[in-house]
Design an enzyme around this catalytic site. Structure first.
Site, PDB file in Angstrom:
ATOM      1  N   ASP A 103      -1.900  -1.085   5.764  1.00 57.54           N
ATOM      2  CA  ASP A 103      -2.509  -0.671   6.954  1.00 57.54           C
ATOM      3  C   ASP A 103      -3.825  -0.270   6.604  1.00 57.54           C
ATOM      4  OD1 ASP A 103      -1.424   2.633   7.440  1.00 57.54           O
ATOM      5  OD2 ASP A 103      -1.759   1.568   5.656  1.00 57.54           O
TER       6      ASP A 103
ATOM      7  N   ASP B 187      -7.402  -2.434   3.816  1.00 60.77           N
ATOM      8  CA  ASP B 187      -6.309  -3.240   3.342  1.00 60.77           C
ATOM      9  C   ASP B 187      -6.502  -4.715   4.052  1.00 60.77           C
ATOM     10  OD1 ASP B 187      -4.756  -1.393   1.811  1.00 60.77           O
ATOM     11  OD2 ASP B 187      -3.876  -0.744   3.557  1.00 60.77           O
TER      12      ASP B 187
ATOM     13  N   ASP C  19       1.000  -1.165  -0.025  1.00 63.41           N
ATOM     14  CA  ASP C  19      -0.079  -0.242   0.047  1.00 63.41           C
ATOM     15  C   ASP C  19       0.888   1.399  -0.034  1.00 63.41           C
ATOM     16  OD1 ASP C  19      -2.426   1.578   0.279  1.00 63.41           O
ATOM     17  OD2 ASP C  19      -2.061   1.680   2.245  1.00 63.41           O
TER      18      ASP C  19
END
Length: 663
Positions: free
Chosen positions: A557, A561, A361
């Site tokens: 996070d 996610d 991410d």
């Protein structure tokens, strides 16, 4: 819903990789609480069976040596039975439970048969010693993984159960699941939205981090969509419900977590797989050693060959393996803890060595998730003067962009006059600072007040705050989420390890591409909703399907996610600032939020696997030699015990070495 690895004594040493349903979260939470609150007396109670067995075994050996004439059966039998029972009973119980489930040939079965066989031929100390060493090894493993157990209850807490419905001009608190499409609900400042709908108020500011993982608050105008999980930041607003509770985007995220976890392949530890072949083989050979000589040996005596068969069975007991494997992983888990990395079970130390693709991410993983002024350009006045005027105006706002500008400008002592501050929804601020009319916002704001500026500024991928003073363009601030100091080095090291890197983000594609160029990620995709991320991860996993041993890791996070963390072969959470839900779903948690720890985790996994296989090889070679000697009637059971203890000691020293290696 999430991966849950039960390492309790009731489930045994194999530590099966089981899935956990949503209904089990409460009991899991209670278990975690009991572990955290376990006192010193609780720890002593846990180790008491081993202590009692060890002291009784030691006492029995002393009596055998110094008072052999008085220390005879049946008292000798009952003494060693008392030593055996505290450590033997749980193993025999597990063996019985597995047999009832149709799983006969486990290490528990072999341990039980071998130790009971030792008692049958009156080699009581051997039976106690083997079971004692096994239990000590299990305690090491349990101690290593106890910290890894986490409650997944936090994920459910992000979904409000009750909302405020407007009915006949009155506010009625109602369960979110009972609200119908078309009803109007009221959302107070700071309150979490419980359902999907369309805003009926003129405007509203919402924190969307729970859904997108991105920290920029979003201004939503009348008629635009509001999603469950968003948080109302400012004034009281109203919205019309367009989706039932169970169909909301947040509910779909929870469902994705469940489905993604269900699709994960279960991975058994080596000792469980090995025992399924090894245990029946040892039992068959022991039986053959007992019975086959009847057809070939002239002076065959059943009692003698039964003794030799049982000796072989006792020697074949995999106590050295049972100790060396968990201790190798224990060393790896300990090394990870020292570096701020939590492996939720030894299986993930193995899996991380097979990772070929690392998907990350952006916000909170490669970037800090905190906005910072990157560039300031002034026109017609000095940069400090531009910062002074803009900060004075932005001081009236709580927006993260305003906070970034205030941090850049710093504190100043000189008095400043700020009047007539007006917030223009979705555009910015207007006000009078020291007698000057100041505008600070986006291009729409300046266009509204007919201020001319360079249109090329709108192509900048990051957030740009344009400033005008008394109707003239005065400059701009470029504000962006700052990349973490070790982000670029992390990507470089991952590439050096032969791993492919991919970045997936809910942020704008232009921003994602700019960040990917800065850090050097191989592939980057932006503008992704949670279900889009799941689809991309599935695509990347399919690309690895040609190599069954190639695995994919996802690092992220935020609640958004959690589904992809669960779907990945190895889910890694940035645990310091990351969402609790993602931390609970993940297999590996990086506690200090440094992306460079991803590289460290891979290196620890590879070193641990190497040491574990060294221990396995050593144990099997020594075991094979002693088994041959035992089958030939040369080795006694005590020689086998000392051989196993020696191997176990070498394995312990080797396992400890993991924690002292430099990563």
């Amino acid at each position: 819903m999430a991966k849950h690895h039960d390492h309790s004594h009731d489930d045994g040493h194999t530590h099966d990789h089981d899935e956990l349903d949503l209904d089990e979260t409460e009991s899991s939470d209670e278990t975690m609480g009991s572990e955290k609150s376990k006192s010193l007396f609780g720890r002593l109670e846990e180790y008491m069976p081993v202590i009692i067995s060890f002291l009784l075994l030691l006492g029995g050996i002393v009596l055998d040596h110094y008072a052999p004439n008085r220390f005879r059966d049946p008292w000798r039998f009952f003494w060693y039975l008392a030593a055996y029972w505290p450590v033997g009973r749980p193993v025999l119980r597990r063996a019985g439970m597995r047999i009832l489930k149709g799983d006969v040939f486990t290490e528990f079965f072999l341990m039980g048969v071998a130790t009971m066989g030792a008692f049958l031929i009156r080699e009581y100390p051997e039976g106690v010693a083997v079971m004692l060493f096994y239990t000590i090894g299990e305690l090491f493993q349990d101690a290593a993984v106890m910290r890894a157990r986490r409650s997944i209850k936090a994920l459910l807490d992000v979904r409000p159960d009750t909302v405020t419905v407007l009915r006949d001009g009155k506010t009625v608190p109602t369960k979110a699941a009972q609200v119908k499409i078309g009803e109007v609900i009221q959302i107070k400042p700071g309150e979490k939205v419980g359902l999907d709908g369309k805003l009926t108020s003129d405007t509203g500011s919402f924190d969307t981090a729970a859904l997108t993982g991105e920290s920029v608050p979003r201004t939503i105008a009348k008629g635009e969509d509001v999603l469950a999980g968003m948080i109302n930041r400012q004034t009281l607003v109203e919205m019309e419900v367009t989706t039932l509770y169970q169909d909301s985007k947040l509910s779909r995220i929870l469902k994705l977590v469940q489905e993604a976890t269900g699709r994960k392949a279960q991975t058994q530890e080596f000792i469980a797989r090995f025992a399924k072949v090894y245990t029946p083989m040892i039992c068959a050979l022991a039986l053959a050693i007992t019975l086959l000589p009847y057809f070939f040996v002239a002076d065959y005596r059943f009692q003698d060959w039964l003794y030799r068969g049982l000796v072989f069975l006792v020697i074949g007991c995999p106590c050295a393996l049972v100790i060396s494997i968990p201790l190798g992983y224990f060393g790896g888990i300990g090394a990870g803890s020292r570096h701020g990395i939590l492996f939720k079970g030894s299986v993930f130390l193995d899996l991380i060595t097979q990772v070929k693709t690392v998907v990350m991410d952006k916000t909170g993983t490669l970037t800090k998730g905190v906005f910072k002024v990157q560039e300031v350009r002034a026109q017609g006045l000095t940069t400090p003067e531009l910062a002074h005027l803009t900060a004075a105006l932005e001081r009236k706002s709580t927006h993260p962009v305003a906070t970034a500008i205030l941090a850049y400008a710093g504190s100043e002592e000189r008095p400043v006059s700020v009047e007539n501050v007006e917030e223009i929804p979705g555009q910015g601020l207007k006000g009078t600072v020291d007698g000057k009319t100041v505008l600070a916002g986006n291009a729409k704001l300046l266009q509204k007040f007919n201020v001319t500026f360079d249109e090329a500024l709108t192509a900048i991928p990051f957030t740009v705050v344009l400033v005008a003073v008394d109707g003239q363009f005065a400059g701009y601030f470029t504000i962006a989420d700052e990349e973490k100091p070790d982000a670029a080095d992390t990507v470089r090291q991952l590439h050096a390890l032969g791993l492919k890197t991919v970045m997936l983000s809910g942020d704008k594609s232009a921003v994602v591409q700019a960040v990917s160029q800065q850090v050097g990620v191989g592939e980057a995709i932006g503008d992704l909703l949670p279900e889009d991320k799941v689809r991309e991860v599935e695509r990347l996993k399919k690309a690895l399907s040609g190599n069954p041993r190639a695995k994919l890791a996802f690092v992220g996070d935020g609640v958004n996610d959690a589904p992809v963390v669960a779907l990945a072969d190895v889910g890694i959470a940035m645990g310091g600032l990351g969402s609790d839900a993602t931390i609970e779903t993940a297999d590996v948690v990086i506690q200090n939020d440094q992306p460079s720890k991803i590289v460290t985790a891979v290196k620890i996994g590879r070193a641990t696997r190497q040491i574990v296989w060294q221990n396995i090889t050593l144990s099997l070679v020594v075991k094979a030699i002693v088994l041959l000697l035992g089958a030939g009637g040369i080795a006694t059971m005590w020689e086998a015990v000392f051989a196993d203890v020696g191997v176990a000691l070498l394995a312990i020293l080797n396992a400890v070495r993991v924690q002292n290696l430099k990563f």
